[in-house]
Design a protein around this motif. Structure first.
Motif, PDB file in Angstrom:
ATOM      1  N   UNK A 111      14.068-107.327 -28.673  1.00 15.24           N
ATOM      2  CA  UNK A 111      13.956-107.230 -30.055  1.00 15.24           C
ATOM      3  C   UNK A 111      14.794-105.695 -29.743  1.00 15.24           C
ATOM      4  N   UNK A 112      15.608-105.604 -30.940  1.00 18.41           N
ATOM      5  CA  UNK A 112      16.990-103.996 -30.732  1.00 18.41           C
ATOM      6  C   UNK A 112      17.067-103.494 -31.535  1.00 18.41           C
ATOM      7  N   UNK A 113      16.675-102.301 -31.375  1.00 14.02           N
ATOM      8  CA  UNK A 113      16.199-101.322 -32.320  1.00 14.02           C
ATOM      9  C   UNK A 113      17.805-100.396 -32.122  1.00 14.02           C
ATOM     10  N   UNK A 182      21.408-108.422 -38.126  1.00 12.34           N
ATOM     11  CA  UNK A 182      20.840-107.081 -37.250  1.00 12.34           C
ATOM     12  C   UNK A 182      19.733-106.785 -38.018  1.00 12.34           C
ATOM     13  N   UNK A 183      18.117-106.646 -38.040  1.00  8.74           N
ATOM     14  CA  UNK A 183      17.386-106.211 -38.527  1.00  8.74           C
ATOM     15  C   UNK A 183      17.455-104.739 -38.409  1.00  8.74           C
ATOM     16  N   UNK A 184      18.059-104.356 -39.658  1.00  8.66           N
ATOM     17  CA  UNK A 184      17.602-103.036 -39.658  1.00  8.66           C
ATOM     18  C   UNK A 184      19.116-102.361 -40.635  1.00  8.66           C
ATOM     19  N   UNK A 200      18.529 -91.078 -41.785  1.00  6.74           N
ATOM     20  CA  UNK A 200      17.210 -91.169 -40.786  1.00  6.74           C
ATOM     21  C   UNK A 200      17.347 -92.478 -39.953  1.00  6.74           C
ATOM     22  N   UNK A 201      17.716 -91.969 -38.737  1.00  9.26           N
ATOM     23  CA  UNK A 201      18.067 -92.762 -37.473  1.00  9.26           C
ATOM     24  C   UNK A 201      16.859 -93.437 -36.077  1.00  9.26           C
ATOM     25  N   UNK A 202      15.764 -92.854 -36.950  1.00 10.95           N
ATOM     26  CA  UNK A 202      14.154 -93.696 -36.527  1.00 10.95           C
ATOM     27  C   UNK A 202      13.882 -94.846 -36.427  1.00 10.95           C
ATOM     28  N   UNK A 203      14.626 -95.617 -37.832  1.00  7.58           N
ATOM     29  CA  UNK A 203      14.235 -97.498 -37.366  1.00  7.58           C
ATOM     30  C   UNK A 203      15.394 -97.854 -37.010  1.00  7.58           C
ATOM     31  N   UNK A 204      15.112 -99.095 -36.849  1.00  8.28           N
ATOM     32  CA  UNK A 204      16.740-100.302 -36.141  1.00  8.28           C
ATOM     33  C   UNK A 204      17.759 -99.420 -36.697  1.00  8.28           C
ATOM     34  N   UNK A 205      18.450 -99.555 -35.467  1.00  8.97           N
ATOM     35  CA  UNK A 205      19.794 -98.787 -36.625  1.00  8.97           C
ATOM     36  C   UNK A 205      21.210 -99.862 -35.737  1.00  8.97           C
ATOM     37  N   UNK A 206      22.272 -99.966 -35.812  1.00  8.60           N
ATOM     38  CA  UNK A 206      23.462-100.709 -35.585  1.00  8.60           C
ATOM     39  C   UNK A 206      24.087 -99.939 -35.967  1.00  8.60           C
ATOM     40  N   UNK A 259      16.594 -87.749 -33.199  1.00  6.39           N
ATOM     41  CA  UNK A 259      16.200 -87.755 -33.758  1.00  6.39           C
ATOM     42  C   UNK A 259      14.179 -88.455 -33.397  1.00  6.39           C
ATOM     43  N   UNK A 260      14.898 -89.582 -31.981  1.00  9.95           N
ATOM     44  CA  UNK A 260      14.416 -90.302 -31.786  1.00  9.95           C
ATOM     45  C   UNK A 260      13.444 -89.701 -30.906  1.00  9.95           C
TER      46      UNK A 260
END
Length: 264
Positions: A111-113, A182-184, A200-206, A259-260
């Motif tokens: 899983x890539x986030x 990409x799922x994000x 907001x960069x806490x969710x999956x991001x590319x 942020x994370x």
């Protein structure tokens, strides 16, 4: 260990090493490359094991290089005259040891986030620096478009300082396909757009970053979720029109890491 003292530039092994130094096509065909210096060779050894071949110059190497050579005493070694060794070393002040290694297959996480997509970067030093930053910031995979310089060239490896050994690097991708799959959230670093610091960069991001001069292509800008920019002092001043691609990448990736960390 086999030990060979090579003195002729017509030696087939030496000619093959020269091709690996100069030709991306040869590196891809043989799935091998050259490492220069103690740090890179040690980083490879810690992750993938012994190199295929050590290359050392006649005369004296540094204390660190001598220690590494002794540590890898079971590895086949080639001794070259100083001038022939210098033809292979990508830097003038070499530590006195190089290695022939296999290029590893990227081990992709399930899983890539947190991902980085690099489009058409041409300078190998810039690319290496960006990969080094990505590894330090916790990026899980770096995608390189078909127009990017070779991530496994000696100059890119030196710029990465071992990043290519810990960060999966997937080369020659279709950038649009990567974005669509990409799922994000997908964010492109551009000259104009929403502020990086409003995301907001806490969710999956590319993050997508483009060529040093042209920036991100219009097609890729259209494919991503949002185009973002990094606010600067003296915004709009011609001399400060844009950040270096590697510097902009560092700002964005470490903002995501910040942020994370705060969310943990």
């Amino acid at each position: 260990m086999a030990f060979k003292h090579i003195t002729s530039r017509d030696n087939p092994v030496f000619k093959q090493l020269r091709k690996l130094l100069d030709q991306s096509r040869e590196r891809k065909k043989t799935a091998s490359t050259l490492l220069e210096g103690v740090h890179l060779i040690e980083a490879y050894y810690q992750t993938y094991g012994e190199p295929r071949l050590l290359i050392i110059p006649e005369g004296h190497s540094t204390v660190e290089a001598t220690g590494l050579i002794q540590q890898l005493s079971d590895v086949d070694t080639m001794l070259l005259p100083t001038l022939m060794f210098a033809e292979l070393a990508p830097v003038a002040s070499s530590s006195g040891v190089m290695a022939l290694v296999d290029i590893p297959e990227p081990a992709l996480p399930e899983h890539v986030d947190f991902a980085l997509l690099i489009e058409d970067i041409q300078d190998p030093g810039n690319l290496g620096s960006m990969l080094r930053t990505a590894a330090a910031a916790g990026v899980q995979v770096a995608y390189l478009s078909k127009g990017c310089t070779d991530a496994w060239s000696p100059k890119a490896l030196r710029g990465g300082q071992g990043a290519q050994f810990v960060l999966p690097v997937v080369e020659a991708v279709d950038a649009i396909e990567v974005v669509n799959a990409f799922a994000g959230n997908t964010l492109a670093l551009t000259m104009q757009g929403d502020s990086l610091y409003q995301q907001s960069l806490r969710e999956p991001v590319l993050f997508a970053v483009g060529n040093e001069g042209a920036g991100i292509s219009a097609a890729l800008q259209s494919a991503v979720s949002t185009c973002i920019t990094i606010p600067m002092a003296h915004q709009g001043t011609l001399a400060l029109e844009s950040l270096n691609a590697a510097a902009a990448t560092a700002v964005a990736l470490f903002e995501c890491q910040r942020q994370r960390l705060l969310a943990d």
